[in-house]
Design an enzyme around this catalytic site. Structure first.
Site, PDB file in Angstrom:
ATOM      1  N   ILE A   6       0.486  -1.502  -0.356  1.00 53.95           N
ATOM      2  CA  ILE A   6       0.291  -0.498  -0.004  1.00 53.95           C
ATOM      3  C   ILE A   6       0.925   1.110   0.362  1.00 53.95           C
ATOM      4  CG2 ILE A   6      -2.325   0.802   1.079  1.00 53.95           C
ATOM      5  CD1 ILE A   6      -2.603  -1.406   2.632  1.00 53.95           C
ATOM      6  N   THR A  15      -6.212  -1.756  10.619  1.00 53.52           N
ATOM      7  CA  THR A  15      -7.205  -2.258   9.727  1.00 53.52           C
ATOM      8  C   THR A  15      -7.931  -2.831  10.645  1.00 53.52           C
ATOM      9  OG1 THR A  15      -7.194  -4.712   9.868  1.00 53.52           O
ATOM     10  CG2 THR A  15      -5.987  -4.246  11.057  1.00 53.52           C
ATOM     11  N   ASP A  16      -9.066  -3.284   9.930  1.00 55.11           N
ATOM     12  CA  ASP A  16     -10.417  -3.312  10.702  1.00 55.11           C
ATOM     13  C   ASP A  16     -10.143  -4.834  11.229  1.00 55.11           C
ATOM     14  OD1 ASP A  16     -10.214  -5.559   8.178  1.00 55.11           O
ATOM     15  OD2 ASP A  16     -12.630  -5.027   7.449  1.00 55.11           O
ATOM     16  N   TYR A  55      -1.409 -10.315  14.826  1.00 50.56           N
ATOM     17  CA  TYR A  55      -1.487  -9.524  13.778  1.00 50.56           C
ATOM     18  C   TYR A  55      -2.491  -8.453  14.537  1.00 50.56           C
ATOM     19  CZ  TYR A  55      -2.301  -6.551  10.616  1.00 50.56           C
ATOM     20  OH  TYR A  55      -2.641  -4.992   9.511  1.00 50.56           O
ATOM     21  N   LYS A  98      -1.653  -4.173  15.909  1.00 51.38           N
ATOM     22  CA  LYS A  98      -2.220  -3.036  15.519  1.00 51.38           C
ATOM     23  C   LYS A  98      -3.145  -2.677  16.513  1.00 51.38           C
ATOM     24  CE  LYS A  98      -1.314  -2.036  11.745  1.00 51.38           C
ATOM     25  NZ  LYS A  98      -0.681  -1.570  11.398  1.00 51.38           N
ATOM     26  N   LEU A 156      -3.802 -13.771  -0.026  1.00 53.37           N
ATOM     27  CA  LEU A 156      -4.814 -13.903  -1.032  1.00 53.37           C
ATOM     28  C   LEU A 156      -4.956 -14.400  -2.750  1.00 53.37           C
ATOM     29  CD1 LEU A 156      -6.671 -17.102  -0.642  1.00 53.37           C
ATOM     30  CD2 LEU A 156      -8.058 -14.877  -0.629  1.00 53.37           C
ATOM     31  N   PRO A 215      -4.345 -23.221  -2.324  1.00 57.67           N
ATOM     32  CA  PRO A 215      -4.996 -22.947  -0.355  1.00 57.67           C
ATOM     33  C   PRO A 215      -6.182 -22.860   0.039  1.00 57.67           C
ATOM     34  CG  PRO A 215      -2.862 -22.268  -0.786  1.00 57.67           C
ATOM     35  CD  PRO A 215      -2.831 -22.147  -1.710  1.00 57.67           C
ATOM     36  N   TYR A 223      -8.217 -21.945   3.306  1.00 53.36           N
ATOM     37  CA  TYR A 223      -8.398 -22.620   4.175  1.00 53.36           C
ATOM     38  C   TYR A 223      -9.987 -22.902   4.412  1.00 53.36           C
ATOM     39  CZ  TYR A 223      -3.968 -20.064   4.617  1.00 53.36           C
ATOM     40  OH  TYR A 223      -2.728 -19.176   4.381  1.00 53.36           O
ATOM     41  N   GLY A 236      -7.296 -19.838  14.975  1.00 55.93           N
ATOM     42  CA  GLY A 236      -7.976 -18.500  15.006  1.00 55.93           C
ATOM     43  C   GLY A 236      -8.804 -17.340  14.122  1.00 55.93           C
TER      44      GLY A 236
HETATM   45  P1  NAD Z   1       3.456  -4.702   3.600  1.00 52.97           P
HETATM   46  O1  NAD Z   1       3.522  -5.641   4.068  1.00 52.97           O
HETATM   47  O2  NAD Z   1       3.616  -5.024   1.859  1.00 52.97           O
HETATM   48  O3  NAD Z   1       4.924  -3.710   3.336  1.00 52.97           O
HETATM   49  C1  NAD Z   1       5.318  -3.681   5.142  1.00 52.97           C
HETATM   50  C2  NAD Z   1       6.250  -2.345   4.406  1.00 52.97           C
HETATM   51  O4  NAD Z   1       6.873  -1.545   5.973  1.00 52.97           O
HETATM   52  C3  NAD Z   1       7.310  -2.766   4.023  1.00 52.97           C
HETATM   53  O5  NAD Z   1       7.824  -2.492   2.716  1.00 52.97           O
HETATM   54  C4  NAD Z   1       8.377  -3.434   5.124  1.00 52.97           C
HETATM   55  O6  NAD Z   1       9.963  -3.515   4.362  1.00 52.97           O
HETATM   56  C5  NAD Z   1       8.245  -2.338   6.258  1.00 52.97           C
HETATM   57  N1  NAD Z   1       8.589  -1.912   7.275  1.00 52.97           N
HETATM   58  C6  NAD Z   1       8.209  -3.457   7.937  1.00 52.97           C
HETATM   59  N2  NAD Z   1       8.725  -3.486   9.658  1.00 52.97           N
HETATM   60  C7  NAD Z   1       9.599  -2.450   8.960  1.00 52.97           C
HETATM   61  C8  NAD Z   1      10.592  -1.597  10.319  1.00 52.97           C
HETATM   62  N3  NAD Z   1      10.693  -2.265  11.035  1.00 52.97           N
HETATM   63  N4  NAD Z   1      10.980  -0.267   9.951  1.00 52.97           N
HETATM   64  C9  NAD Z   1      10.410  -0.051   8.787  1.00 52.97           C
HETATM   65  N5  NAD Z   1       9.975  -0.389   8.002  1.00 52.97           N
HETATM   66  C10 NAD Z   1       9.608  -1.828   7.741  1.00 52.97           C
HETATM   67  O7  NAD Z   1       1.871  -4.392   4.104  1.00 52.97           O
HETATM   68  P2  NAD Z   1       0.637  -3.773   3.698  1.00 52.97           P
HETATM   69  O8  NAD Z   1       0.089  -4.626   2.869  1.00 52.97           O
HETATM   70  O9  NAD Z   1       1.448  -2.705   2.642  1.00 52.97           O
HETATM   71  O10 NAD Z   1      -0.069  -2.478   4.560  1.00 52.97           O
HETATM   72  C11 NAD Z   1       0.464  -1.395   4.782  1.00 52.97           C
HETATM   73  C12 NAD Z   1      -0.561  -1.141   6.660  1.00 52.97           C
HETATM   74  O11 NAD Z   1      -1.708  -1.203   6.016  1.00 52.97           O
HETATM   75  C13 NAD Z   1       0.555  -1.471   7.799  1.00 52.97           C
HETATM   76  O12 NAD Z   1      -0.014  -1.244   8.719  1.00 52.97           O
HETATM   77  C14 NAD Z   1      -1.447  -2.725   7.568  1.00 52.97           C
HETATM   78  O13 NAD Z   1      -0.982  -2.795   8.333  1.00 52.97           O
HETATM   79  C15 NAD Z   1      -2.264  -2.079   7.387  1.00 52.97           C
HETATM   80  N6  NAD Z   1      -2.997  -2.779   6.463  1.00 52.97           N
HETATM   81  C16 NAD Z   1      -3.001  -3.466   5.642  1.00 52.97           C
HETATM   82  C17 NAD Z   1      -3.967  -4.215   4.672  1.00 52.97           C
HETATM   83  C18 NAD Z   1      -3.779  -4.546   3.650  1.00 52.97           C
HETATM   84  O14 NAD Z   1      -5.024  -5.694   3.059  1.00 52.97           O
HETATM   85  N7  NAD Z   1      -2.629  -5.221   3.076  1.00 52.97           N
HETATM   86  C19 NAD Z   1      -5.043  -3.679   5.689  1.00 52.97           C
HETATM   87  C20 NAD Z   1      -5.781  -3.015   6.521  1.00 52.97           C
HETATM   88  C21 NAD Z   1      -4.144  -2.408   7.256  1.00 52.97           C
HETATM   89  P1  TYD Z   2      -4.852 -12.811   3.848  1.00 52.47           P
HETATM   90  O1  TYD Z   2      -4.756 -12.270   1.429  1.00 52.47           O
HETATM   91  O2  TYD Z   2      -3.853 -13.109   4.649  1.00 52.47           O
HETATM   92  O3  TYD Z   2      -5.340 -11.361   4.221  1.00 52.47           O
HETATM   93  P2  TYD Z   2      -6.134 -11.182   6.213  1.00 52.47           P
HETATM   94  O4  TYD Z   2      -6.182 -12.723   6.835  1.00 52.47           O
HETATM   95  O5  TYD Z   2      -5.156  -9.852   6.272  1.00 52.47           O
HETATM   96  O6  TYD Z   2      -7.666 -10.925   5.407  1.00 52.47           O
HETATM   97  O7  TYD Z   2      -6.334 -13.396   3.565  1.00 52.47           O
HETATM   98  C1  TYD Z   2      -7.084 -13.227   2.914  1.00 52.47           C
HETATM   99  C2  TYD Z   2      -9.316 -14.267   3.429  1.00 52.47           C
HETATM  100  O8  TYD Z   2      -8.060 -15.433   2.281  1.00 52.47           O
HETATM  101  C3  TYD Z   2      -8.415 -15.160   5.065  1.00 52.47           C
HETATM  102  O9  TYD Z   2     -10.065 -15.273   5.104  1.00 52.47           O
HETATM  103  C4  TYD Z   2      -7.595 -15.989   5.277  1.00 52.47           C
HETATM  104  C5  TYD Z   2      -7.914 -16.748   3.374  1.00 52.47           C
HETATM  105  N1  TYD Z   2      -6.764 -17.244   2.798  1.00 52.47           N
HETATM  106  C6  TYD Z   2      -6.752 -19.014   2.105  1.00 52.47           C
HETATM  107  O10 TYD Z   2      -8.126 -19.016   2.428  1.00 52.47           O
HETATM  108  N2  TYD Z   2      -5.665 -19.344   1.300  1.00 52.47           N
HETATM  109  C7  TYD Z   2      -4.679 -18.736   1.351  1.00 52.47           C
HETATM  110  O11 TYD Z   2      -3.591 -18.623   0.668  1.00 52.47           O
HETATM  111  C8  TYD Z   2      -4.478 -17.515   2.010  1.00 52.47           C
HETATM  112  C9  TYD Z   2      -3.316 -16.339   2.300  1.00 52.47           C
HETATM  113  C10 TYD Z   2      -5.190 -17.165   2.533  1.00 52.47           C
END
Ligand code: NAD
Ligand code: TYD
Length: 358
Positions: free
Chosen positions: A16, A138-139, A163, A167, A203, A218, A220, A298
């Site tokens: 993001i 996150t939600d 996780y 958060k 996913l 896979p 789940y 969980g």
């Molecule tokens: P991501 O895992 O793709 O990226 C995380 C980034 O943070 C990476 O570039 C990593 O190098 C950097 N990072 C990790 N630890 C670090 C540290 N100690 N110091 C500096 N940099 C560090 O994550 P994302 O999916 O882009 O998510 C970004 C944010 O949005 C997160 O806070 C996550 O909790 C939140 N979020 C993500 C989702 C989602 O669906 N991806 C949904 C809700 C909230």
């Molecule tokens: P994920 O992308 O890991 O996001 P989050 O756990 O933050 O919601 O997973 C999305 C949904 O897909 C979650 O219900 C777990 C499920 N999932 C699978 O069924 N198979 C997989 O290989 C992965 C990674 C996730």
């Protein structure tokens, strides 16, 4: 005095964060972006391919837990705004190894808050420029829903995974800094993002990658867990709206209005790929790779967002439906298979050395 608002984006090399950095550099040239990233396994400099350092952009490789580095950066760059994405973000990894999640998500957020407090609230500091610490969360902090109901900003926190617990802890700290010190903070709690540059452990890109390799997909448990899918560009635009029009001390839920069962998502990806590039070599449809596996520990059943606050107070709504967003996303992954391959073979981790020579 400098004439640009300086935005510290943490985690700007992640999924993001990199989409957000791109949006700011493309659409907000009046803002200067400092991207601070540790480049963990999830950080990938190729997510920012084509972006070079200059007047509006600087990349700093550092850990958000490194108090000295962060405090020096606040002073050196005169940071006005923090948009804090950096985190350990994958639920499955938090189950197999929670320690990093506690360190980065809780201690790291605390370290950033302390730097902002010391820098922004100190005696004699020039406060003519508006300050804002926006924490991206996150939600999942709200726990799991049954078949009905939605998360509002006043839903009690009930995190279920290491996780989401990490958060939730960071959200509480951010909120405490507002109430205790008056630090100008805002929090966003968004649903599951998808789109370009997502690491192929989540996913949607995992299903793309495995199905391209003819590997099992896979799913789940019974596959009926529900997530609300938010297109990453919609999310980034929502964050800008919160920065521009949000109120300090408030949190904003951001959703995509796209509730789907996991099995629906996986089947749809298979069907779209079959249509776009043909069936598997075996002549079977990609859905034949779907394999129901042991459930995640969980595993939250359903997430769903009540979008009333951000819609009514800030006028933001998602623009991208899941049907169009997933097409765009799969087109991007098909056009950028080298990006995925470099992650699978590990070569993406050499990019920093190649670009910066250290
Ligand atoms: P991501 O895992 O793709 O990226 C995380 C980034 O943070 C990476 O570039 C990593 O190098 C950097 N990072 C990790 N630890 C670090 C540290 N100690 N110091 C500096 N940099 C560090 O994550 P994302 O999916 O882009 O998510 C970004 C944010 O949005 C997160 O806070 C996550 O909790 C939140 N979020 C993500 C989702 C989602 O669906 N991806 C949904 C809700 C909230
Ligand atoms: P994920 O992308 O890991 O996001 P989050 O756990 O933050 O919601 O997973 C999305 C949904 O897909 C979650 O219900 C777990 C499920 N999932 C699978 O069924 N198979 C997989 O290989 C992965 C990674 C996730």
């Amino acid at each position: 005095m400098k004439n640009k608002r300086t935005v510290l984006v943490t985690g700007g090399c992640g999924f993001i964060g990199s989409n957000f950095v791109r949006l700011l550099l493309d659409d907000y040239p009046e803002w200067r972006v400092i991207n601070l990233d540790k480049l963990t396994y999830a950080g990938n400099l190729r997510n920012l391919k084509g972006i070079t350092e200059g007047e509006n952009y600087r990349m700093v490789k550092a850990d958000i837990c490194d108090a000295e580095a962060i405090e020096n950066l606040f002073i050196e760059e005169e940071i006005d705004t923090v948009v804090h994405f950096a985190a350990e973000s994958h639920v499955d990894r938090s189950i197999s190894g929670p320690a990093e999640f506690i360190q980065t998500n809780i201690i790291g957020t605390f370290t950033l808050l302390e730097a902002a407090r010391k820098n922004w609230l100190a005696e004699g500091v020039d406060d003519s420029r508006e300050k804002c610490f926006l924490h991206v969360s996150t939600d999942e902090v709200y726990g799991s829903l049954g078949e009905t109901g939605f998360f509002t900003e006043s839903t009690a926190f009930d995190p279920r995974s290491p996780y989401s617990a990490s958060k939730a802890s960071s959200d509480h700290l951010v909120s405490a800094y507002f109430h205790t010190y008056g630090l100008p903070v805002r929090i966003t709690n968004c649903s599951n993002n998808y789109g370009p540059y997502q690491f192929p452990e989540k996913l949607i890109p995992l299903v793309f990658n495995n199905s391209m390799l003819g590997k099992e997909l896979p799913v789940y448990g019974d596959g009926k867990n529900i997530r609300d899918w938010l297109y990453v560009e919609d999310h980034c635009e929502a964050i800008v709206e919160v920065l521009k029009k949000g109120e300090n001390g408030k949190s904003y839920n951001i959703g995509g209005n796209n509730e789907k069962q996991n099995i629906e998502v996986v089947t749809l990806i298979c069907d779209i790929l079959d249509r776009k590039i043909g069936l598997l070599e075996s002549g079977e449809p990609r859905s034949s790779l779907i394999t129901f596996v042991k459930d995640r520990l969980g595993h939250d059943r359903r997430y769903a967002i009540d979008p009333t606050r951000i819609r009514d107070e800030l006028g933001w709504e998602p623009k991208v439906t899941f049907e169009s967003g997933i097409e765009k996303t799969l087109d991007w992954y098909l056009e950028n298979q080298d990006w995925v391959k470099a992650i699978v073979d590990g070569s993406y981790q050499n990019y920093y050395q190649e670009m910066y020579g250290k």
